[in-house]
Motif scaffolding. Structure first.
Motif, PDB file in Angstrom:
ATOM      1  N   HIS A 135      -7.136  50.073  34.452  1.00 24.47           N
ATOM      2  CA  HIS A 135      -5.784  49.492  34.457  1.00 24.47           C
ATOM      3  C   HIS A 135      -4.976  49.926  33.239  1.00 24.47           C
ATOM      4  N   ARG A 136      -5.624  50.486  32.234  1.00 21.83           N
ATOM      5  CA  ARG A 136      -4.953  50.930  31.008  1.00 21.83           C
ATOM      6  C   ARG A 136      -4.438  52.360  31.104  1.00 21.83           C
ATOM      7  N   VAL A 137      -4.497  52.952  32.292  1.00 26.92           N
ATOM      8  CA  VAL A 137      -4.012  54.320  32.483  1.00 26.92           C
ATOM      9  C   VAL A 137      -2.695  54.257  33.244  1.00 26.92           C
ATOM     10  N   VAL A 138      -1.682  54.914  32.686  1.00 28.22           N
ATOM     11  CA  VAL A 138      -0.333  54.896  33.269  1.00 28.22           C
ATOM     12  C   VAL A 138       0.181  56.328  33.397  1.00 28.22           C
ATOM     13  N   GLY A 139       1.261  56.484  34.128  1.00 28.94           N
ATOM     14  CA  GLY A 139       1.893  57.789  34.251  1.00 28.94           C
ATOM     15  C   GLY A 139       2.535  58.211  32.939  1.00 28.94           C
ATOM     16  N   THR A 140       2.711  59.494  32.752  1.00 31.53           N
ATOM     17  CA  THR A 140       3.298  60.027  31.522  1.00 31.53           C
ATOM     18  C   THR A 140       4.679  59.441  31.241  1.00 31.53           C
ATOM     19  N   ASN A 141       5.426  59.167  32.299  1.00 29.08           N
ATOM     20  CA  ASN A 141       6.778  58.615  32.138  1.00 29.08           C
ATOM     21  C   ASN A 141       6.783  57.084  32.055  1.00 29.08           C
ATOM     22  N   GLY A 149      -7.145  47.687  42.506  1.00 29.26           N
ATOM     23  CA  GLY A 149      -7.164  46.231  42.491  1.00 29.26           C
ATOM     24  C   GLY A 149      -5.817  45.614  42.805  1.00 29.26           C
ATOM     25  N   GLY A 150      -4.818  46.465  43.056  1.00 28.21           N
ATOM     26  CA  GLY A 150      -3.476  45.997  43.378  1.00 28.21           C
ATOM     27  C   GLY A 150      -2.553  46.074  42.175  1.00 28.21           C
ATOM     28  N   MET A 151      -1.339  46.510  42.412  1.00 30.52           N
ATOM     29  CA  MET A 151      -0.375  46.686  41.325  1.00 30.52           C
ATOM     30  C   MET A 151      -0.067  45.369  40.625  1.00 30.52           C
ATOM     31  N   ALA A 152       0.009  44.272  41.370  1.00 28.97           N
ATOM     32  CA  ALA A 152       0.280  42.976  40.737  1.00 28.97           C
ATOM     33  C   ALA A 152      -0.816  42.646  39.734  1.00 28.97           C
ATOM     34  N   ASN A 153      -2.067  42.931  40.078  1.00 24.74           N
ATOM     35  CA  ASN A 153      -3.163  42.667  39.144  1.00 24.74           C
ATOM     36  C   ASN A 153      -3.109  43.605  37.941  1.00 24.74           C
ATOM     37  N   LYS A 154      -2.747  44.866  38.160  1.00 25.37           N
ATOM     38  CA  LYS A 154      -2.617  45.795  37.033  1.00 25.37           C
ATOM     39  C   LYS A 154      -1.569  45.264  36.058  1.00 25.37           C
ATOM     40  N   CYS A 155      -0.446  44.824  36.590  1.00 25.99           N
ATOM     41  CA  CYS A 155       0.614  44.270  35.736  1.00 25.99           C
ATOM     42  C   CYS A 155       0.111  43.053  34.959  1.00 25.99           C
ATOM     43  N   ARG A 156      -0.567  42.170  35.636  1.00 23.78           N
ATOM     44  CA  ARG A 156      -1.040  40.949  34.985  1.00 23.78           C
ATOM     45  C   ARG A 156      -2.109  41.240  33.938  1.00 23.78           C
ATOM     46  N   LEU A 157      -2.968  42.225  34.195  1.00 23.94           N
ATOM     47  CA  LEU A 157      -3.971  42.606  33.204  1.00 23.94           C
ATOM     48  C   LEU A 157      -3.306  43.195  31.962  1.00 23.94           C
ATOM     49  N   LEU A 158      -2.309  44.052  32.165  1.00 25.01           N
ATOM     50  CA  LEU A 158      -1.595  44.621  31.017  1.00 25.01           C
ATOM     51  C   LEU A 158      -0.861  43.532  30.233  1.00 25.01           C
ATOM     52  N   GLU A 159      -0.238  42.593  30.936  1.00 23.92           N
ATOM     53  CA  GLU A 159       0.429  41.467  30.255  1.00 23.92           C
ATOM     54  C   GLU A 159      -0.577  40.643  29.459  1.00 23.92           C
ATOM     55  N   LEU A 160      -1.734  40.388  30.052  1.00 25.99           N
ATOM     56  CA  LEU A 160      -2.781  39.621  29.376  1.00 25.99           C
ATOM     57  C   LEU A 160      -3.186  40.286  28.070  1.00 25.99           C
ATOM     58  N   GLU A 161      -3.155  41.623  28.043  1.00 22.75           N
ATOM     59  CA  GLU A 161      -3.529  42.369  26.843  1.00 22.75           C
ATOM     60  C   GLU A 161      -2.349  42.556  25.881  1.00 22.75           C
ATOM     61  N   LEU A 165       5.928  44.413  29.981  1.00 19.65           N
ATOM     62  CA  LEU A 165       6.054  45.266  31.162  1.00 19.65           C
ATOM     63  C   LEU A 165       7.412  45.951  31.266  1.00 19.65           C
ATOM     64  N   ARG A 166       8.393  45.522  30.486  1.00 15.13           N
ATOM     65  CA  ARG A 166       9.705  46.179  30.531  1.00 15.13           C
ATOM     66  C   ARG A 166       9.632  47.619  30.066  1.00 15.13           C
ATOM     67  N   ARG A 167       8.572  47.982  29.349  1.00 14.73           N
ATOM     68  CA  ARG A 167       8.445  49.368  28.890  1.00 14.73           C
ATOM     69  C   ARG A 167       7.861  50.283  29.953  1.00 14.73           C
ATOM     70  N   PHE A 168       7.447  49.711  31.079  1.00 20.71           N
ATOM     71  CA  PHE A 168       6.873  50.484  32.174  1.00 20.71           C
ATOM     72  C   PHE A 168       7.790  50.466  33.384  1.00 20.71           C
ATOM     73  N   THR A 169       7.618  51.460  34.249  1.00 20.79           N
ATOM     74  CA  THR A 169       8.311  51.492  35.527  1.00 20.79           C
ATOM     75  C   THR A 169       7.334  51.000  36.585  1.00 20.79           C
ATOM     76  N   ILE A 170       7.744  49.951  37.297  1.00 20.64           N
ATOM     77  CA  ILE A 170       6.898  49.385  38.342  1.00 20.64           C
ATOM     78  C   ILE A 170       7.465  49.828  39.683  1.00 20.64           C
ATOM     79  N   PRO A 171       6.626  50.356  40.572  1.00 17.32           N
ATOM     80  CA  PRO A 171       7.137  50.780  41.877  1.00 17.32           C
ATOM     81  C   PRO A 171       7.923  49.643  42.560  1.00 17.32           C
ATOM     82  N   LYS A 172       9.013  49.986  43.206  1.00 15.92           N
ATOM     83  CA  LYS A 172       9.911  49.004  43.819  1.00 15.92           C
ATOM     84  C   LYS A 172       9.192  48.020  44.719  1.00 15.92           C
ATOM     85  N   GLU A 173       8.275  48.500  45.538  1.00 18.31           N
ATOM     86  CA  GLU A 173       7.593  47.589  46.453  1.00 18.31           C
ATOM     87  C   GLU A 173       6.719  46.578  45.725  1.00 18.31           C
TER      88      GLU A 173
END
Length: 177
Positions: A135-141, A149-161, A165-173
């Motif tokens: 979950h700690r691997v992101v796109g270059t941009n 595990g699902g994008m929502a879980n990836k976001c929540r894991l990153l927030e927990l750490e 999340l404003r520094r990342f681009t989250i897919p629209k869906e």
């Protein structure tokens, strides 16, 4: 013999799998990762499961867990092994990119270039989420792409750490997480 049990995380049910000695799988129930973990499992509470639950309890309290959980990954190709070794070294609370991992593997192999897409495939293969922190691997941009595990879980894991999340681009869906 393969064994499994469940862990009730704040993000939902997590399935733990073991060969009796080592942790061999950790995934979110109902996620895309579930397809990787097929077979017949006996339900038994093993010491490795108690150790894993303790580690996860620390993690979900927002702390970097102490120690490690002994795990084993089956079906590792040399390339996947290289990627998993790099994933294991990503510090708690930090992220890296698929491209950075590709560049590190190219450096280790003494070659000019390695495909970030190939790295993405190997990262996506990871059978032990959270402990091996894919979950700690992101796109270059800064895009949050690809998490079994699902994008929502990836976001929540990153927030927990501690990530904003404003520094990342989250897919629209996935905005409606």
């Amino acid at each position: 013999m393969n064994y499994k049990t469940v862990y009730a995380s704040p993000l939902g049910t997590i399935i733990l799998r073991s060969d009796g000695t080592y942790l061999t799988g950790l995934w979110f129930k109902g996620s895309r990762d579930s397809a990787k973990h097929t077979g017949v499992f006996a339900e038994e509470d093993l010491p490795i499961f108690a150790q894993t639950r303790e580690w996860l309890d620390q993690y979900f309290r927002g702390r970097e867990p102490e120690g490690t959980v002994p795990y084993r990954m089956e079906g590792l190709t040399p390339f996947r092994r290289q990627v998993m070794e790099i994933l294991e070294r990503i510090p708690y609370g930090e992220v890296t990119t698929y491209q950075a991992i590709a560049q590190e593997i190219a450096r280790q192999r003494g070659i000019e270039k390695m495909s970030a897409q190939a790295v993405g495939g190997a990262v996506g293969w990871n059978p032990i989420c959270i402990l091996v922190p894919c979950h700690r691997v992101v796109g270059t941009n800064g895009s949050l792409t690809g998490y079994g595990g699902g994008m929502a879980n990836k976001c929540r894991l990153l927030e927990l750490e501690g990530h904003d999340l404003r520094r990342f681009t989250i897919p629209k869906e996935e905005h409606g997480r």
